[in-house]
Design an enzyme around this catalytic site. Structure first.
Site, PDB file in Angstrom:
ATOM      1  N   GLY A   1       0.893  -1.110   0.026  1.00 25.24           N
ATOM      2  CA  GLY A   1       0.053  -0.083  -0.175  1.00 25.24           C
ATOM      3  C   GLY A   1       0.773   1.201  -0.170  1.00 25.24           C
ATOM      4  N   PRO A   2       0.273   2.481   0.192  1.00 23.96           N
ATOM      5  CA  PRO A   2       1.072   3.701   0.363  1.00 23.96           C
ATOM      6  C   PRO A   2       1.811   3.660   1.438  1.00 23.96           C
ATOM      7  CG  PRO A   2      -1.518   3.785   0.960  1.00 23.96           C
ATOM      8  CD  PRO A   2      -1.376   2.711   0.071  1.00 23.96           C
ATOM      9  N   ASP A   3       1.713   2.797   2.390  1.00 28.06           N
ATOM     10  CA  ASP A   3       2.381   2.837   3.765  1.00 28.06           C
ATOM     11  C   ASP A   3       3.540   1.951   3.593  1.00 28.06           C
ATOM     12  OD1 ASP A   3       0.995   5.177   4.943  1.00 28.06           O
ATOM     13  OD2 ASP A   3      -0.567   3.755   5.618  1.00 28.06           O
ATOM     14  N   LYS A   4       3.869   1.483   2.444  1.00 28.49           N
ATOM     15  CA  LYS A   4       4.667   0.345   2.276  1.00 28.49           C
ATOM     16  C   LYS A   4       6.283   0.763   2.895  1.00 28.49           C
ATOM     17  CE  LYS A   4       7.153  -2.712  -1.326  1.00 28.49           C
ATOM     18  NZ  LYS A   4       7.331  -2.928  -2.345  1.00 28.49           N
ATOM     19  N   TYR A   5       6.433  -0.527   3.735  1.00 27.07           N
ATOM     20  CA  TYR A   5       7.713  -0.305   4.537  1.00 27.07           C
ATOM     21  C   TYR A   5       8.901  -0.427   3.782  1.00 27.07           C
ATOM     22  CZ  TYR A   5      10.631  -0.253   8.654  1.00 27.07           C
ATOM     23  OH  TYR A   5      11.584   0.365   9.548  1.00 27.07           O
TER      24      TYR A   5
END
Length: 410
Positions: free
Chosen positions: A126-130
């Protein structure tokens, strides 16, 4: 959309869909062979006849939630995810039938698997991919130190796999050597474990076996030398977030794309510098697989031999230990965990591989400390001793856990 679907699933009890029948009289666990066919991963085709009603209900809900949440957005992930769900709940049922532990119940297992999918979606794609650096410190849910993170990914990862390890039958061998290694680390020396590598869950296996041996505190401090897959595969990322890592590109994959080879080489150099800093600080415990990848099953014999250790890798870790100016000790570490999460029979360059789960015993054996003396002339003897001892310890450990399954000693 995904978060709403998952929250709805987690807030609805399995018992609302099926009454629990009195079918838990048989306490024997079901042992799955590595040759047993896996369920194909589509919602319609996954065979479910071997699941009890409450586990079937959990699988149905899980499949429905995953399909609704990401079926249209990421159709290429549906097959491996549905297979993942089926395997996880089947292994959970086997664990529950033997142990009667509520952590293996249908409801608890469904909650864990959906947390795993949710974390994989959020932090893996997602947009918060680590994004991992060349070194990574485990995220333990300390908001003030981890940019607001409240999840202890180390404990979560251990608890995710713990129900599948048959604790009563699992083994920790070489206790005298293991105690010596931990005493050395406590005294400020460095310890490097040269291990064979059998499954994606090996860090969790290592932690839980160290806990079993009485080294829970040390287990949390182990630093793992990790290849690119565990920091790029969406489902693997949440588990890697809970580990102390040195992130490198293995020799098996660094040449896959010539255009990115220079970048990967620079990243590897930075990773080695980060590792050297840890070794200079002292008291560092490193786990590294000198083979550069997981052991694979021999499709002809059905047995799982240890992949050969790369001598250049072992040489590099000896060099790093010397450069650290801190006493550094080296131990062979045999691991038997293949049956827990059997990998594909052949190396796959990409990510998103099919995940398999089994309820089985696992084990580790710490061999005698390797003699670390001499210069260049001592390298062959040191490297051969590390591989030979690991082979013999692996044979012993595997035969005790799964008699008749060890490959022949050459």
């Amino acid at each position: 959309m995904f978060r709403r679907a998952i929250l709805l699933l987690l807030c609805t009890s399995v018992s609302a869909f099926v009454a629990y029948p009195n079918q838990f009289g048989a306490s024997n666990s079901r042992r799955f062979s590595t040759e047993e066919k896996q369920g194909v991963a589509t919602a319609e085709d996954v065979p479910t006849s071997d699941l009890l009603p409450e586990f079937q209900a959990a699988l149905d809900k899980t499949n429905a939630a995953v399909t609704a949440a990401i079926g249209a957005a990421k159709p290429e992930l549906m097959a491996p995810l549905l297979h993942f769900c089926k395997e996880y709940l089947t292994a959970s049922q086997a664990s529950y039938l033997k142990t009667k532990n509520e952590n293996s119940s249908a409801q608890a297992s469904m909650k864990r698997i959906m947390e795993g999918v949710q974390f994989g979606f959020k932090y893996g794609m997602g947009p918060d991919k680590y994004t991992f650096g060349v070194t990574h410190d485990a995220l333990r849910g300390i908001p003030e130190l981890e940019d607001g993170n409240t999840v202890d990914f180390y404990s979560w990862g251990c608890d995710f796999f713990r129900p599948f390890m048959d604790s009563d039958e699992s083994l920790v061998l070489g206790m005298e050597n293991l105690q010596k290694a931990m005493d050395q680390a406590r005294a400020g020396d460095n310890v490097v474990f040269f291990a064979n590598h059998q499954s994606e869950a090996d860090p969790q296996v290592m932690s839980i076996m160290l806990e079993k041996a009485g080294f829970a505190e040390e287990a949390e401090k182990v630093v793992y030398v990790a290849g690119h897959k565990v920091t790029t595969d969406p489902l693997a990322i949440p588990f890697s977030m809970g580990r102390n890592l040195i992130c490198i590109h293995s020799k098996k994959h660094i040449d896959a794309d010539p255009d990115t080879k220079p970048i990967k080489s620079r990243q590897n150099l930075a990773a080695m510098n980060g590792m050297l800093d840890k070794l200079k600080a002292g008291g560092t415990i490193l786990w590294v697989a000198p083979s550069g990848g997981r052991d694979r099953r021999d499709v002809v014999t059905g047995k799982t031999p240890i992949a050969p250790f790369d001598h250049k890798t072992m040489d590099m870790f000896r060099l790093m230990g010397t450069k650290s100016k801190k006493p550094t000790h080296y131990y062979p570490l045999a691991m038997v965990s293949y049956e827990l999460c059997p990998p594909p029979d052949f190396v796959e360059a990409g990510v998103g591989e099919q995940r398999n789960f089994r309820f089985v015993p696992v084990g580790i054996k710490c061999g005698e400390e390797l003699l670390n003396e001499g210069g260049l002339e001592s390298r062959p003897a040191f490297n051969d001793a590390g591989m030979d001892r690991c082979l013999k310890d692996y044979y012993e450990l595997r035969e005790k856990l799964f008699p008749g399954t060890a490959p022949p000693l050459e």
